[in-house]
Motif scaffolding. Sequence first.
Motif: not given
Length: 86
Positions: A39-60
């Motif tokens: 399924a295509k991710p919603t904008e909320a899912q994209k935002t949550a994923l990017m926030a979680d990735l930024a916690k791992v590495n801000p360069q993501f």
Amino acid sequence: MKKLIAPALLAVLALTGCSATATPAPSATAPAPPALTIAKPTEAQKTALMADLAKVNPQFEGTRTLISASLACRTILKGSRSRHRS
């Protein structure tokens, strides 16, 4: 650095989750296994994923990271194993 990206993406995907649905394929005689669609991710899912990735590495960040995460998710859901040689 590149060797750290895949494990980090997998860790975040495991925490945020991947979703997929099986779409039945039309059959003439024998039933075929259902096709896997992601399924295509919603904008909320994209935002949550990017926030979680930024916690791992801000360069993501950016579209490239979202595409990599989507491909990793698809690979996980299909049960494929990529073989990398070091």
